[in-house]
Design a protein around this motif. Structure first.
Motif, PDB file in Angstrom:
ATOM      1  N   VAL A 132       0.802  -1.128   0.048  1.00 17.11           N
ATOM      2  CA  VAL A 132      -0.009  -0.048   0.155  1.00 17.11           C
ATOM      3  C   VAL A 132       1.006   1.330   0.069  1.00 17.11           C
ATOM      4  O   VAL A 132       1.761   1.436   0.924  1.00 17.11           O
ATOM      5  CB  VAL A 132      -1.008   0.040   1.169  1.00 17.11           C
ATOM      6  N   ALA A 133       0.706   2.079  -0.947  1.00 20.17           N
ATOM      7  CA  ALA A 133       1.573   3.416  -0.973  1.00 20.17           C
ATOM      8  C   ALA A 133       0.825   4.568  -1.042  1.00 20.17           C
ATOM      9  O   ALA A 133      -0.265   4.690  -1.332  1.00 20.17           O
ATOM     10  CB  ALA A 133       2.033   3.503  -2.473  1.00 20.17           C
ATOM     11  N   ILE A 134       1.217   5.312   0.051  1.00 19.70           N
ATOM     12  CA  ILE A 134       0.381   6.479   0.570  1.00 19.70           C
ATOM     13  C   ILE A 134       1.356   7.815   0.058  1.00 19.70           C
ATOM     14  O   ILE A 134       2.391   7.869   0.324  1.00 19.70           O
ATOM     15  CB  ILE A 134       0.432   6.605   1.992  1.00 19.70           C
ATOM     16  N   ALA A 135       0.336   8.683  -0.618  1.00 16.66           N
ATOM     17  CA  ALA A 135       1.112   9.867  -1.351  1.00 16.66           C
ATOM     18  C   ALA A 135      -0.043  11.004  -1.300  1.00 16.66           C
ATOM     19  O   ALA A 135      -0.561  11.318  -2.250  1.00 16.66           O
ATOM     20  CB  ALA A 135       1.699   9.664  -2.571  1.00 16.66           C
ATOM     21  N   ILE A 136      -0.118  11.466  -0.182  1.00 10.50           N
ATOM     22  CA  ILE A 136      -1.256  12.429   0.084  1.00 10.50           C
ATOM     23  C   ILE A 136      -0.958  13.715   0.274  1.00 10.50           C
ATOM     24  O   ILE A 136      -1.724  14.726   0.478  1.00 10.50           O
ATOM     25  CB  ILE A 136      -2.416  11.817   1.274  1.00 10.50           C
ATOM     26  N   GLY A 137       0.322  14.033   0.141  1.00 14.29           N
ATOM     27  CA  GLY A 137       1.002  15.321   0.403  1.00 14.29           C
ATOM     28  C   GLY A 137       1.906  15.324   1.461  1.00 14.29           C
ATOM     29  O   GLY A 137       2.509  14.301   2.030  1.00 14.29           O
ATOM     30  N   ILE A 138       2.835  16.717   1.432  1.00  8.91           N
ATOM     31  CA  ILE A 138       3.732  16.834   2.440  1.00  8.91           C
ATOM     32  C   ILE A 138       3.598  17.841   3.506  1.00  8.91           C
ATOM     33  O   ILE A 138       2.511  18.542   3.222  1.00  8.91           O
ATOM     34  CB  ILE A 138       4.917  17.098   1.521  1.00  8.91           C
ATOM     35  N   ARG A 139       4.439  17.686   4.464  1.00  2.00           N
ATOM     36  CA  ARG A 139       4.495  18.878   5.496  1.00  2.00           C
ATOM     37  C   ARG A 139       5.683  19.044   5.806  1.00  2.00           C
ATOM     38  O   ARG A 139       6.552  18.177   6.108  1.00  2.00           O
ATOM     39  CB  ARG A 139       3.713  18.233   6.586  1.00  2.00           C
TER      40      ARG A 139
END
Ligand SMILES: Cc1cc2nc3c(=O)[nH]c(=O)nc-3n(C[C@H](O)[C@H](O)[C@H](O)COP(=O)(O)OP(=O)(O)OC[C@H]3O[C@@H](n4cnc5c(N)ncnc54)[C@H](O)[C@@H]3O)c2cc1C
Length: 441
Positions: A232-239
């Motif tokens: 499962v790859a998560i790429a919902i944004g950065i902080r």
């Protein structure tokens, strides 16, 4: 002899060090970074994932380059800065002094809080170790679920399909990257993914990651479906990594607030790159970018100021040349607006400036797989997206950046079914001639 300390070993710190050396050949430069691999091309990770770029080609700097610039490197994590004492503390408890400090600690992937997030097989794409992990998992696993929007999610999808991993792509909303692309552009990207056998799931959210013996075996969606998978790859944004500055009493908002000379609220402490929140003269606001070019330019400006040469960082119109589902795409200036349910804040290769759209009329042209959209303001072009054929990419970058007066062609541009490409190409030729004459005068 001045001691310059850089926190972070990314492009912003490298550019600052190069700038300092141009002005101060003898000062001590110490670069402290917690990244085991040091400095490398993060945008290059996408091409490493697809196998188009070998790992050794990610490294633009070698030991001789560091020696030439006389940069001392230390692999360590900085845990606290004491601006009053001009000192900082490392994770191992050691204290170091500085005369001028650069905080260039970048940004990290936002993660979600869901059952199963700690399972082996849950991945993100922040750094080289993450990319290696995805490649390793892709060898082992045969099915993946990718969650999120923007460039990074797509880079992971493309990396996986090039490795023949069956890929499910989950989107919460009803189209891809809706706060930057318009509907036609989203559909072009989606169509190409479908042709590459990616299974798109719109209006789909993760409820839980399922595991067995510590490894991912599937996901459950909010609407109750179970999809078996190995990754499962998560790429919902950065902080931006702002905790260090926050804990040290340095003023932060979404990132470290800096002046036009890249100075933070603390004396002799500068900041640049993904962590810096920089004044944007177009909108009058301080904004974040996650772009390689601006990180380098900000680093250069910070380095000059650290070495005592006043250098004002003028935020230029941000642009990115990237690939969306193998289609070369250039994004320039302000092009989008609104919310994107798949993204929290900004993503990699993105700029907050892209979404501050004042009044503008969108003019577009589609031909074959290519698409062109320009945002037409009162007398200038405010932004553009060029997908596929890149002939107009550089001309549009110039026309938008230099705020060329488009009054002579404005009416033509905003006509329905305007021959946009021809009108812009003709205008570009004439503008270049006029520009050359004006420069000579
Ligand atoms: C997968 C991916 C794709 C991208 N695609 C694009 C693209 O298409 N176009 C584009 O323009 N940009 C792209 N980017 C963004 C671009 O790479 C960044 O904007 C740029 O690298 C920012 O540089 P930086 O020096 O600010 O930070 P970074 O390169 O992130 O470096 C910061 C370093 O500081 C270290 N650090 C953090 N905290 C500490 C601490 N407390 N002590 C010591 N060290 C610390 C971090 O480990 C890191 O190594 C992409 C990035 C990634 C990861």
């Amino acid at each position: 002899m001045r001691r310059y300390v850089m926190i972070g070993s990314g492009v912003a710190s490298i550019a600052a060090s190069e700038a300092i050396r141009r002005v101060d050949p003898t000062g001590e430069i110490l670069m402290i970074g917690d990244e085991v691999h040091g400095y490398y091309s993060r945008p290059g990770l996408a091409y490493y994932l697809t196998g188009e770029l070998a790992e050794q080609h990610l490294f633009p700097f070698g030991d001789p380059d560091y020696r030439k610039l006389n940069i001392h490197r230390m692999q360590a994590r900085v845990t606290r800065i004491y601006p009053e004492q001009h000192s900082l503390r490392l994770e191992n408890g050691a204290t170091l002094l500085y005369d001028r400090l650069l905080i260039a600690v970048g940004a990290e992937a936002q993660m979600v809080n869901l059952p199963g997030m700690k399972l082996d097989g849950v991945v993100k794409l922040d750094n080289l170790d993450d990319a290696r992990c995805i490649i390793r998992q892709a060898r082992r696993g045969r099915t993946a679920v990718v969650v999120g929007g923007g460039i990074t999610a797509l880079e992971i999808v493309e990396g996986l399909i090039s490795r023949r991993v069956k890929t499910h792509y989950f989107l919460r909303g009803d189209r891809y990257w809706s706060n930057v692309l318009d509907e036609t552009e989203s559909r072009i990207v989606e169509q190409r993914l479908v042709e590459d056998c990616v299974k798109l799931h719109f209006h789909t959210e993760l409820e839980e990651i399922l595991g067995s013996n510590g490894h991912v075996v599937g996901v459950r969606t909010k609407d109750g479906r179970k999809i078996p998978c190995d990754m499962v790859a998560i790429a919902i944004g950065i902080r931006p990594r702002k905790e260090l500055a926050e804990a040290s009493g340095i003023q932060v908002e979404r990132g470290i607030l800096v002046s036009e000379t890249m100075q933070s609220s603390a004396p002799d402490v500068f900041s640049a790159g993904d962590i810096a929140q920089v004044y944007d003269p177009v909108s009058g606001k301080s904004v974040l970018d996650s772009l390689w070019g601006p990180a380098r330019e900000q680093g250069t400006a910070a380095g000059m100021n650290m070495a005592g040469i006043t250098s004002v960082y003028r935020k230029i119109i941000p642009f990115n040349v990237t690939r969306l589902a193998t289609l070369t795409t250039t994004i320039i200036g302000t092009v989008g607006r609104g919310e994107d349910e798949d993204v929290v804040g900004i993503v990699r290769g993105d700029s907050e400036s892209w979404r501050q759209l004042p009044d503008a009329i969108a003019a577009q042209a589609d031909f074959d797989v290519n698409r062109l959209r320009v945002l037409v303001g009162k007398d200038t072009l405010l932004g553009a997206i060029v997908m596929g054929d890149q002939t107009l990419s550089r001309p549009l970058q110039r026309l938008i950046t230099e705020q060329a007066d488009i009054t002579p062609i404005r009416q033509q541009l905003v006509q329905p079914r305007a021959p946009l490409v021809d009108v812009l190409a003709d205008f570009w030729s004439q503008w270049q001639v006029g520009h050359a004459l004006r420069t000579r005068e």
